[in-house]
Design a protein around this motif. Structure first.
Motif, short mmCIF file in Angstrom:
data_model
loop_
_atom_site.label_atom_id
_atom_site.label_comp_id
_atom_site.label_asym_id
_atom_site.label_seq_id
_atom_site.Cartn_x
_atom_site.Cartn_y
_atom_site.Cartn_z
N SER A 176 0.68 -1.34 -0.21
CA SER A 176 0.10 0.14 -0.20
C SER A 176 1.04 1.33 -0.16
O SER A 176 0.43 2.19 -0.46
CB SER A 176 -1.07 0.22 1.51
OG SER A 176 0.06 0.43 2.23
N GLY A 188 2.15 6.56 -1.62
CA GLY A 188 1.40 5.89 -0.71
C GLY A 188 1.48 6.68 0.85
O GLY A 188 1.18 6.56 1.53
N CYS A 189 2.59 7.93 0.65
CA CYS A 189 3.00 8.81 1.77
C CYS A 189 2.85 9.68 1.32
O CYS A 189 4.21 9.99 0.92
CB CYS A 189 3.64 7.24 3.13
SG CYS A 189 2.43 8.95 4.16
N LEU A 216 -4.16 10.84 -4.51
CA LEU A 216 -3.90 9.52 -3.43
C LEU A 216 -4.59 8.64 -4.55
O LEU A 216 -4.82 7.49 -4.96
CB LEU A 216 -4.64 10.04 -2.32
CG LEU A 216 -5.09 8.79 -1.79
CD1 LEU A 216 -4.52 7.66 -1.49
CD2 LEU A 216 -5.72 9.33 -0.53
N GLN A 271 -4.68 4.54 -5.89
CA GLN A 271 -5.70 4.18 -5.42
C GLN A 271 -6.35 2.96 -6.07
O GLN A 271 -6.37 1.95 -6.74
CB GLN A 271 -6.53 4.86 -4.51
CG GLN A 271 -5.90 4.74 -3.15
CD GLN A 271 -7.28 5.49 -2.16
OE1 GLN A 271 -8.17 6.08 -2.64
NE2 GLN A 271 -7.28 5.59 -1.76
N ASN A 306 -2.17 5.85 2.36
CA ASN A 306 -3.23 5.43 1.75
C ASN A 306 -2.98 3.50 2.80
O ASN A 306 -2.65 3.08 2.40
CB ASN A 306 -2.31 5.06 0.64
CG ASN A 306 -3.52 3.85 -0.68
OD1 ASN A 306 -4.05 3.99 -0.72
ND2 ASN A 306 -2.58 3.50 -1.33
N LEU A 310 -8.55 0.73 1.07
CA LEU A 310 -7.94 0.24 -0.51
C LEU A 310 -8.33 -1.11 -0.51
O LEU A 310 -9.51 -1.83 -1.94
CB LEU A 310 -6.72 -0.07 -0.49
CG LEU A 310 -6.33 -0.42 -1.74
CD1 LEU A 310 -5.96 0.02 -2.81
CD2 LEU A 310 -4.57 -0.67 -1.54
#
Length: 505
Positions: free
Chosen positions: A130, A166-167, A176, A180, A205, A210
């Motif tokens: 993720s 993811g961050c 984002l 995703q 994320n 998700l």
């Protein structure tokens, strides 16, 4: 004009392409003498061209003369006599659209029919991160599980899908959403029998939202974990390995069965292009695409910056004005996007493209569009959106091959066809990638990486139609399980590269 040493692509072209390297002073049957050394795949002037006048190839404008060009002269950026012209071709929306005539007896291949009716061409298990913070754990889980795979012959392997995002990004918005969408496309891909999603726990994320976006899988073929909840790195690796051990026997139950070619979705790529790309491999792939479409399948043309200047050829084939408008909207987005970054759309060709004989983005784009054949353009998708239409479609992606192909696979492509003149070695787990060489010299030089030699078109041994038919059969054989060269070489573990938009914070 008739000369075995030259390839003339349209009767009124100002240039021809050298079939072989030509020395200065070479007297050609066309009644001209070369003034310079002309490398194979490069352009030679067929007539005098005044400074400021357009230069034509493919029957289209590929640039403008930046200095007087004499007949027999090398026409290329390296000799500073041709540069970019404004992209101002007239759009006649839909005038070249033709309804596809389906074949009487559709072709078939041997694929894996999944519970939702979609069909895979391979049977992998995916371990998907993720966030970059869980990437190493994903790789270690896969490494630990490799010894287990041999006992399950119907499983093609286990692959870690990791990335650098993811961050450090906004908790909502385009960046984002795009990440995703891409991860969701891979997690739901029919080439994955089973999926394990691994997060850290504190990332933007998050794993739970998700997972909630994903489709339903066969029981036992989906799992998720976070490193922090498991108690750390080693604990997460052990837990992940246990989950994969549970999945493997279930995934191994999958069997290939005969399905119609309408279940084949092919992502079209070209990378490391040369002066032959628009003459051999791309038109041959286009001929194969036309066959695929007639058999009910789907082809995904992409790389928006590399159709720039040739978009009028696609809008002319648009099924509706709305499809043409959607394509032009994406090009307008790219013009704005590049301008805000202090760049422009003519940041192509690459140094390798230029060395191979490609001079401007207009020339490159005209050759690249040939991958789409002559079929009607049925739909336009944003990056990584699920492709649902059949026929030729377009997906908005960057021109950078790994990013572009990642979007196509996320959209549902279960096969990649990749043309190259310089020698790309791209692989794409969990999707097989066929490498199509534009010339026979490259094919012989990199035979262990190239899957098909389109060079016969260049030297006259092979027609585009013949190559297209052979490529279509190669697509079906590959979809049925025949290994590509990149698979035999073990490539494809590091080519998941999502398009990263937005600020890194």
């Amino acid at each position: 004009m008739s000369d075995a040493s030259l390839i003339l692509l349209a009767p009124d072209d100002d240039v021809a392409v050298a079939r072989v390297a030509l020395a200065p002073g070479a007297a050609l049957d066309a009644g001209l003498t070369t003034l310079d050394a002309i490398p194979a795949g490069h352009k030679v002037a067929l007539r005098d061209i005044a400074a400021g006048q357009p230069v034509h190839k493919y029957g289209q404008v590929i640039g403008v003369a930046t200095a007087p060009i004499r007949v027999g002269e090398h026409v290329h950026v390296h000799v500073h006599n041709v540069g970019m012209a404004n992209s101002a071709a007239e759009h006649t929306v839909g005038h070249a659209y033709r309804t596809t005539v389906p074949v009487d007896t559709p072709a078939s291949f041997e694929g894996y029919v999944r519970a939702d009716g979609r069909v895979g061409t391979r049977n992998f298990i995916g371990v998907i991160a993720s966030v970059n913070c869980s990437a190493t754990v994903c790789r270690h889980i896969v490494q630990a599980a490799q010894a287990e795979v041999a006992a399950f012959p119907n499983v093609d392997g286990i692959v870690a899908i990791t990335h650098g995002s993811g961050c450090g990004m906004a908790g909502n918005g385009e960046g984002l959403e795009l990440l995703q969408r891409t991860l969701r496309g891979y997690a739901d891909h029919p080439n994955f029998a089973g999926v394990l999603i691994v997060g850290l726990g504190c990332e933007v994320n998050q794993v739970t939202p998700l997972v909630q976006m994903l489709g339903t899988r066969t029981p036992g073929l989906f799992a998720s974990l976070t490193i922090q909840e498991e108690g750390g790195t080693r604990e997460a690796i052990a837990a992940g390995l246990t989950m994969l051990r549970d999945m493997l026997p279930i995934a191994n139950q999958a069997q290939r069965s005969t399905v119609p070619a309408s279940h084949l979705t092919v992502g079209l790529q070209c990378g490391g292009s040369d002066g032959y790309s628009g003459i051999s491999a791309n038109p041959a792939l286009g001929a194969a695409v036309d066959l695929l479409v007639r058999h009910g399948g789907t082809a995904v043309l992409s790389e928006t910056p590399e159709i720039y200047g040739a978009e009028h050829l696609l809008t002319a084939r648009a099924a509706t004005p709305a499809v043409a408008g959607a394509l032009m909207d994406r090009l307008a987005w790219w013009e704005h996007y590049t301008s805000t970054l202090g760049a422009d759309m003519n940041n192509n060709p690459s140094p390798g493209n230029k060395a191979g004989g490609v001079t401007t983005i207009l020339e490159k784009s005209l050759g690249a569009v040939a991958k789409g054949g002559s079929s009607g353009l049925m739909a336009v998708y944003e990056y990584a959106q699920p492709v649902q239409a059949h026929g030729l479609v377009f997906m908005d992606t960057p021109g950078y091959d790994p990013v572009s192909a990642t979007g196509q696979v996320a959209g549902g492509a279960n096969l990649i066809c990749f043309t190259t003149g310089r020698g790309s070695t791209y692989g794409c787990k969990p999707v097989p990638s066929l490498k199509l060489a534009t010339n026979s010299t490259l094919f012989r030089h990199m035979e262990l990486d190239m899957d098909y030699d389109c060079g016969g078109i260049v030297d006259g041994r092979l027609s585009i139609a013949q190559a297209g038919q052979a490529l279509f059969q190669l697509m079906l054989a590959t979809a049925s399980g025949n290994h590509t060269k990149s698979e035999l070489n073990g490539l494809g573990d590091n080519e998941f590269v999502p398009w990263q938009l937005g600020a890194v914070m």
